[in-house]
Design a protein around this motif. Structure first.
Motif, PDB file in Angstrom:
ATOM      1  N   LEU A 164     -10.133  -6.273  -2.719  1.00 18.89           N
ATOM      2  CA  LEU A 164     -10.477  -7.041  -1.530  1.00 18.89           C
ATOM      3  C   LEU A 164     -11.944  -6.805  -1.208  1.00 18.89           C
ATOM      4  CD1 LEU A 164      -7.349  -5.675  -0.860  1.00 18.89           C
ATOM      5  CD2 LEU A 164      -7.547  -7.504   0.824  1.00 18.89           C
ATOM      6  N   VAL A 165     -12.706  -7.883  -1.117  1.00 15.12           N
ATOM      7  CA  VAL A 165     -14.117  -7.841  -0.741  1.00 15.12           C
ATOM      8  C   VAL A 165     -14.188  -8.366   0.684  1.00 15.12           C
ATOM      9  CG1 VAL A 165     -16.445  -8.583  -1.347  1.00 15.12           C
ATOM     10  CG2 VAL A 165     -14.715  -8.314  -3.141  1.00 15.12           C
ATOM     11  N   ILE A 166     -14.597  -7.512   1.633  1.00 15.99           N
ATOM     12  CA  ILE A 166     -14.471  -7.841   3.053  1.00 15.99           C
ATOM     13  C   ILE A 166     -15.833  -7.734   3.723  1.00 15.99           C
ATOM     14  CG2 ILE A 166     -13.233  -7.344   5.186  1.00 15.99           C
ATOM     15  CD1 ILE A 166     -11.104  -5.924   3.533  1.00 15.99           C
ATOM     16  N   GLY A 167     -16.264  -8.831   4.345  1.00 13.91           N
ATOM     17  CA  GLY A 167     -17.531  -8.869   5.063  1.00 13.91           C
ATOM     18  C   GLY A 167     -17.463  -9.874   6.192  1.00 13.91           C
ATOM     19  N   TYR A 168     -18.495  -9.898   7.033  1.00 13.00           N
ATOM     20  CA  TYR A 168     -18.510 -10.789   8.197  1.00 13.00           C
ATOM     21  C   TYR A 168     -19.829 -11.553   8.253  1.00 13.00           C
ATOM     22  CZ  TYR A 168     -18.043 -12.451  12.980  1.00 13.00           C
ATOM     23  OH  TYR A 168     -17.946 -13.258  14.088  1.00 13.00           O
ATOM     24  N   SER A 210     -25.309  -2.540   0.527  1.00 10.08           N
ATOM     25  CA  SER A 210     -24.966  -1.108   0.460  1.00 10.08           C
ATOM     26  C   SER A 210     -23.484  -0.891   0.763  1.00 10.08           C
ATOM     27  CB  SER A 210     -25.828  -0.289   1.427  1.00 10.08           C
ATOM     28  OG  SER A 210     -27.191  -0.412   1.106  1.00 10.08           O
ATOM     29  N   PRO A 211     -22.602  -1.451  -0.070  1.00  6.37           N
ATOM     30  CA  PRO A 211     -21.167  -1.422   0.238  1.00  6.37           C
ATOM     31  C   PRO A 211     -20.557  -0.037   0.086  1.00  6.37           C
ATOM     32  CG  PRO A 211     -21.518  -2.298  -1.957  1.00  6.37           C
ATOM     33  CD  PRO A 211     -22.884  -2.132  -1.345  1.00  6.37           C
ATOM     34  N   LEU A 212     -19.345   0.101   0.649  1.00  8.94           N
ATOM     35  CA  LEU A 212     -18.544   1.296   0.439  1.00  8.94           C
ATOM     36  C   LEU A 212     -17.248   0.881  -0.232  1.00  8.94           C
ATOM     37  CD1 LEU A 212     -16.752   2.368   3.721  1.00  8.94           C
ATOM     38  CD2 LEU A 212     -18.240   0.393   3.659  1.00  8.94           C
ATOM     39  N   ALA A 213     -16.668   1.789  -1.023  1.00 11.34           N
ATOM     40  CA  ALA A 213     -15.483   1.465  -1.810  1.00 11.34           C
ATOM     41  C   ALA A 213     -14.399   2.505  -1.580  1.00 11.34           C
ATOM     42  CB  ALA A 213     -15.832   1.399  -3.299  1.00 11.34           C
ATOM     43  N   VAL A 214     -13.148   2.033  -1.512  1.00 14.83           N
ATOM     44  CA  VAL A 214     -11.991   2.920  -1.408  1.00 14.83           C
ATOM     45  C   VAL A 214     -11.069   2.626  -2.581  1.00 14.83           C
ATOM     46  CG1 VAL A 214     -10.044   3.676  -0.013  1.00 14.83           C
ATOM     47  CG2 VAL A 214     -12.161   2.950   1.110  1.00 14.83           C
ATOM     48  N   ASN A 215     -10.811   3.656  -3.386  1.00 12.04           N
ATOM     49  CA  ASN A 215      -9.858   3.568  -4.490  1.00 12.04           C
ATOM     50  C   ASN A 215      -8.552   4.186  -3.997  1.00 12.04           C
ATOM     51  OD1 ASN A 215      -9.078   2.970  -7.164  1.00 12.04           O
ATOM     52  ND2 ASN A 215      -9.425   5.083  -7.790  1.00 12.04           N
ATOM     53  N   CYS A 216      -7.500   3.380  -3.907  1.00 12.00           N
ATOM     54  CA  CYS A 216      -6.341   3.767  -3.107  1.00 12.00           C
ATOM     55  C   CYS A 216      -5.192   4.386  -3.891  1.00 12.00           C
ATOM     56  CB  CYS A 216      -5.818   2.546  -2.346  1.00 12.00           C
ATOM     57  SG  CYS A 216      -7.093   1.635  -1.445  1.00 12.00           S
ATOM     58  N   ASN A 217      -5.049   4.079  -5.186  1.00 12.58           N
ATOM     59  CA  ASN A 217      -3.835   4.527  -5.873  1.00 12.58           C
ATOM     60  C   ASN A 217      -4.070   4.618  -7.371  1.00 12.58           C
ATOM     61  OD1 ASN A 217      -0.548   3.181  -6.580  1.00 12.58           O
ATOM     62  ND2 ASN A 217      -1.088   5.291  -6.179  1.00 12.58           N
ATOM     63  N   VAL A 218      -4.612   5.756  -7.812  1.00 14.45           N
ATOM     64  CA  VAL A 218      -4.818   5.961  -9.245  1.00 14.45           C
ATOM     65  C   VAL A 218      -3.610   6.628  -9.881  1.00 14.45           C
ATOM     66  CG1 VAL A 218      -6.013   8.167  -8.920  1.00 14.45           C
ATOM     67  CG2 VAL A 218      -6.404   6.838 -10.999  1.00 14.45           C
ATOM     68  N   HIS A 219      -2.934   7.501  -9.154  1.00 10.06           N
ATOM     69  CA  HIS A 219      -1.707   8.124  -9.650  1.00 10.06           C
ATOM     70  C   HIS A 219      -0.524   7.355  -9.067  1.00 10.06           C
ATOM     71  CE1 HIS A 219      -4.139  12.058 -10.249  1.00 10.06           C
ATOM     72  NE2 HIS A 219      -4.097  11.351 -11.368  1.00 10.06           N
ATOM     73  N   LEU A 245      -3.657  -1.134   2.561  1.00  8.84           N
ATOM     74  CA  LEU A 245      -3.158  -2.476   2.852  1.00  8.84           C
ATOM     75  C   LEU A 245      -3.167  -2.746   4.353  1.00  8.84           C
ATOM     76  CD1 LEU A 245      -0.227  -2.596   0.268  1.00  8.84           C
ATOM     77  CD2 LEU A 245      -2.445  -3.746   0.101  1.00  8.84           C
ATOM     78  N   ILE A 246      -2.806  -1.746   5.152  1.00  7.61           N
ATOM     79  CA  ILE A 246      -2.884  -1.905   6.611  1.00  7.61           C
ATOM     80  C   ILE A 246      -4.340  -2.066   7.042  1.00  7.61           C
ATOM     81  CG2 ILE A 246      -2.475  -0.753   8.818  1.00  7.61           C
ATOM     82  CD1 ILE A 246      -0.043   0.625   7.460  1.00  7.61           C
ATOM     83  N   MET A 247      -5.221  -1.240   6.494  1.00  8.18           N
ATOM     84  CA  MET A 247      -6.638  -1.304   6.851  1.00  8.18           C
ATOM     85  C   MET A 247      -7.236  -2.665   6.502  1.00  8.18           C
ATOM     86  SD  MET A 247      -9.697   1.321   5.802  1.00  8.18           S
ATOM     87  CE  MET A 247      -9.626   0.991   4.041  1.00  8.18           C
ATOM     88  N   ALA A 248      -6.822  -3.241   5.385  1.00  3.89           N
ATOM     89  CA  ALA A 248      -7.330  -4.557   5.009  1.00  3.89           C
ATOM     90  C   ALA A 248      -6.978  -5.591   6.071  1.00  3.89           C
ATOM     91  CB  ALA A 248      -6.762  -4.962   3.653  1.00  3.89           C
ATOM     92  N   VAL A 278     -17.010  -3.996   2.650  1.00  6.12           N
ATOM     93  CA  VAL A 278     -15.987  -3.010   2.324  1.00  6.12           C
ATOM     94  C   VAL A 278     -15.232  -3.491   1.083  1.00  6.12           C
ATOM     95  CG1 VAL A 278     -13.935  -1.788   3.130  1.00  6.12           C
ATOM     96  CG2 VAL A 278     -15.781  -2.330   4.738  1.00  6.12           C
ATOM     97  N   LEU A 279     -15.123  -2.617   0.098  1.00  8.36           N
ATOM     98  CA  LEU A 279     -14.418  -2.909  -1.152  1.00  8.36           C
ATOM     99  C   LEU A 279     -13.166  -2.043  -1.207  1.00  8.36           C
ATOM    100  CD1 LEU A 279     -17.530  -2.748  -3.526  1.00  8.36           C
ATOM    101  CD2 LEU A 279     -16.605  -4.769  -2.373  1.00  8.36           C
ATOM    102  N   ILE A 280     -12.001  -2.670  -1.302  1.00  5.65           N
ATOM    103  CA  ILE A 280     -10.729  -1.944  -1.330  1.00  5.65           C
ATOM    104  C   ILE A 280      -9.980  -2.322  -2.598  1.00  5.65           C
ATOM    105  CG2 ILE A 280      -8.525  -1.544  -0.173  1.00  5.65           C
ATOM    106  CD1 ILE A 280      -9.850  -2.360   2.455  1.00  5.65           C
ATOM    107  N   VAL A 281      -9.692  -1.334  -3.440  1.00  5.69           N
ATOM    108  CA  VAL A 281      -8.858  -1.539  -4.627  1.00  5.69           C
ATOM    109  C   VAL A 281      -7.513  -0.883  -4.330  1.00  5.69           C
ATOM    110  CG1 VAL A 281      -8.596  -1.158  -7.103  1.00  5.69           C
ATOM    111  CG2 VAL A 281     -10.873  -1.565  -6.135  1.00  5.69           C
TER     112      VAL A 281
END
Length: 708
Positions: free
Chosen positions: A202-206, A220-229, A240-243, A263-266
């Protein structure tokens, strides 16, 4: 974002069939509610309870001599009559937070939107003291108005009250609906898993997200990697809630954040492992031991995303099986090749923001390994935390304590445990966004200095070994920090080479270290990381004068613990003083050199110059490659018609700079330089980039470099 896809989603049917209706309730209180004053000796006083997303912060005035405190919660009805059994849901200990004089506890695990009574009592030694007077309040309902489209979306985890985790099909439907209903969101597929599941971001901006990866990188984005394991899904549910919150919130905080960054959310890099509830992917590979090696398609997808979107800060979500540790163990990138500036800024984010805010809200943030965990949090460059640091990204690991343990005794109920983990992750990721928003100038400064340091090929090379994370000054959160993990002598190379040369077979040869014994070539992996490579007559040269200098030797040197190939070390050809003109043929490396005269590159030549001063003009026409790092050119710099990489970083140029008609295909790097004269770029096959590290130019900027 409103646009059509090849797969058409009927939103009305999706909402009716996939997302159950939500009943919400709101607290009758806008501020923390206080309890009464003490009526008995050693009774807790000044009890307050304040509500947040998925948790309640319980705070009180400490009792002299108390060893710890028990937090009790009881379900009540609207008239505050008990409807459940009083239960001790938390134990506060002095090692939970850095400011013991104001104890707080984040009570979580309840179903949001329900009403409770809270009481707290001290224990002096093992003797239980009287409970405080009670405080009653209604917890916050799940975020989003059920009557407002978009806000009323809910995940499978939410609709089942944490009885089920969100399936892959539900994730895809939910994120597609968020995309369709919000102009702020674009869902992009960054790759596919071994079993061909999409890896979405999800690529999120305003008001809308930037249109291209390069445009996103400029924010200068920030990224969250949510589930590697795959068997650690708590962070994924939080993401998903934060998105949804970012997509549909209209509060000043959210809009202010999204107006200034992206904000970049994987949600799920390891979709196969999540579907099977296994740590590794379908091949059994632990993906968090593959981010540098990129043997698997999942990690290769994430690394390509890092190359293209260039996040300046990141968080990596996990769960931790040690129930004696804090709620939220965290750790910065520790590998000793990580630039000091990145390590320092990452540690500052953890200790001076997460610890402080955690103490305010009642979450127990501590260093990974803070209780009986000395064998964790080490220096493997294959771990995302370290890979990100070696890519000059401020970041932290997040480990959700997987079971409640002695300090959260009410988590025998599975749903309670799952809710506490997910809402603690949601708190962390929101704090991460706040830190990024408030400290962005410091983050960018640290990143810029790190890139300049690395491009200068400065310092020794450490193949394995960690920076020490000292204990926070007492009172510190937790009993211990992570193990020292210092490098052994055989893991240190004091005399760093200028470059590595690979043979044709090493560079383009077939490999068997991927799924089904088919691996990407080294050339493909180098391209995924974004490194610059020069083609020479007898192979390929990878100079160290580039931003990821700390990572390159770990994969190309025979001394590396997990190297791809054993490349040939190429050492400098000139390190001292040269008086008079210098003509470069073939490959030349200047390190710590002084040239008193002009430098000319013949067609097909390559120049790598680090920590070098050239008193005279530099002219490169039809060269194979040009690299300057942490150097000085006292005269004009002309690079034209080069068919290989061009990199000029952290260099002072006393004269005009012209980058013209270079045709390598990859963008020339021109970052963190000081130019006394005009800067002109024109006709390059790809416009130069400053990697979001601003140049100082005392003269006009023209053409493709007008914004650098």
């Amino acid at each position: 974002m409103n646009h059509r896809r090849s797969t058409v989603i009927a939103i009305s049917a999706l909402l009716a069939a996939t997302f159950a209706p939500v009943v919400t309730s709101t607290s009758a209180f806008a501020a923390p509610l206080p309890a009464f004053a003490a009526a008995e000796p050693n009774q807790v006083t000044d009890l307050t309870v304040s509500q947040a997303d998925g948790f309640a912060t319980v705070a009180w005035t400490p009792v002299p001599g108390a060893a710890d405190y028990q937090i009790e919660r009881t379900a009540v009805d609207a008239a505050n009559a008990p409807t459940g059994t009083p239960t001790v849901v938390g134990v506060w200990r002095p090692n939970r937070q850095i400011n013991n004089e104001t104890p707080t506890f984040a009570d979580a695990g309840f179903n949001p939107g329900t009403r409770f009574q809270w009481r707290v009592r001290a224990r002096i030694g093992t003797a239980e003291q009287p409970y405080s007077s009670p405080v009653f309040d209604t917890t916050k309902a799940p975020w989003g108005d059920p009557a407002v489209a978009g806000q009323n979306l809910r995940t499978q985890w939410e609709t089942t009250q944490a009885a089920q985790y969100t399936s892959d099909a539900n994730e895809y439907a939910y994120t597609a609906a968020v995309d369709q209903l919000s102009e702020r969101v674009r869902v992009v597929e960054i790759g596919r898993t071994v079993q061909n599941r999409p890896i979405n971001m999800l690529v999120i901006g305003y008001p809308t997200p930037p249109a291209t990866p390069a445009a996103v990188a400029a924010t200068s984005p920030l990224a969250v990697n949510c589930n590697v394991h795959g068997n650690e899904p708590g962070d994924r549910e939080a993401c998903l809630i934060m998105a949804r919150q970012l997509a549909f919130s209209n509060d000043a905080r959210t809009l202010g954040l999204l107006k200034n960054t992206t904000v970049l959310i994987v949600p799920t890099i390891n979709g196969d492992g999540r579907a099977a509830n296994t740590r590794g992917n379908t091949t059994g590979q632990d993906l968090n031991r593959d981010y540098s090696l990129i043997r698997q398609p999942e990690t290769a997808a994430y690394v390509r995303m890092l190359r293209d979107y260039r996040p300046v800060a990141g968080y990596d979500g996990h769960e931790y099986g040690n129930n004696q540790a804090g709620d939220l163990p965290m750790l910065p990138p520790r590998h000793q090749n990580v630039a000091q500036q990145i390590f320092d800024e990452s540690l500052d984010m953890i200790e001076n923001h997460m610890y402080v805010e955690g103490a305010k809200d009642g979450w127990w943030a501590c260093p990974y390994g803070c209780a009986n965990g000395s064998g964790v949090g080490l220096s493997e460059e294959t771990i995302l935390r370290n890979t990100l640091g070696l890519k000059n990204t401020v970041n932290s690991l997040l480990e959700l304590r997987s079971s409640g343990g002695a300090t959260r005794p009410d988590e025998g109920n599975t749903a309670n445990n799952r809710r506490r983990k997910t809402f603690s992750a949601l708190w962390t990721f929101n704090q991460f966004m706040d830190y990024h928003h408030n400290q962005l100038s410091d983050i960018k400064k640290a990143r810029g200095e790190a890139i300049e340091f690395q491009a200068g090929n400065n310092g020794r090379i450490v193949f394995r070994g960690s920076r020490v994370v000292p204990l926070h000054p007492a009172p510190h959160p937790g009993e211990a920090g992570p193990r020292e993990d210092l490098p052994t002598p055989d893991m240190i190379l004091d005399n760093a080479p200028c470059a590595y040369k690979l043979t044709e077979a090493q560079y383009n040869g077939a490999r068997t270290d991927g799924p089904n014994d088919v691996g990407a070539t080294v050339a493909e992996r180098i391209a995924a990381h974004g490194w610059k490579v020069v083609k020479v007559a007898d192979g390929y040269v990878v100079p160290l004068a580039q931003p990821e200098r700390g990572l390159i030797p770990l994969l190309l040197d025979e001394q590396g613990e997990e190297e791809w190939v054993s490349g040939e070390r190429v050492y400098p050809t000139l390190t001292g003083r040269h008086n008079g003109p210098l003509t470069i043929s073939g490959f030349a490396c200047l390190s710590g050199a002084t040239v008193n005269g002009p430098v000319n590159l013949r067609p097909g030549a390559t120049l790598v110059a680090t920590n070098t001063t050239i008193s005279g003009p530099v002219n490169a026409a039809n060269a194979a490659g040009v690299f300057f790092g942490d150097s000085s050119v006292r005269g004009p710099l002309q690079v034209a018609n080069t068919n290989g990489p061009v990199t000029v970083i952290g260099t002072n140029v006393s004269g005009p700079v012209n980058l013209v008609n270079n045709t390598n295909g990859a963008a020339p790097y021109f970052a963190g330089n000081s130019v006394s004269g005009p800067l002109n770029c024109a006709g390059n096959s790809t416009a130069p980039t400053n990697l979001e590290v601003r140049n100082v130019v005392n003269g006009p900027r023209a053409g493709q470099c007008s914004t650098l």
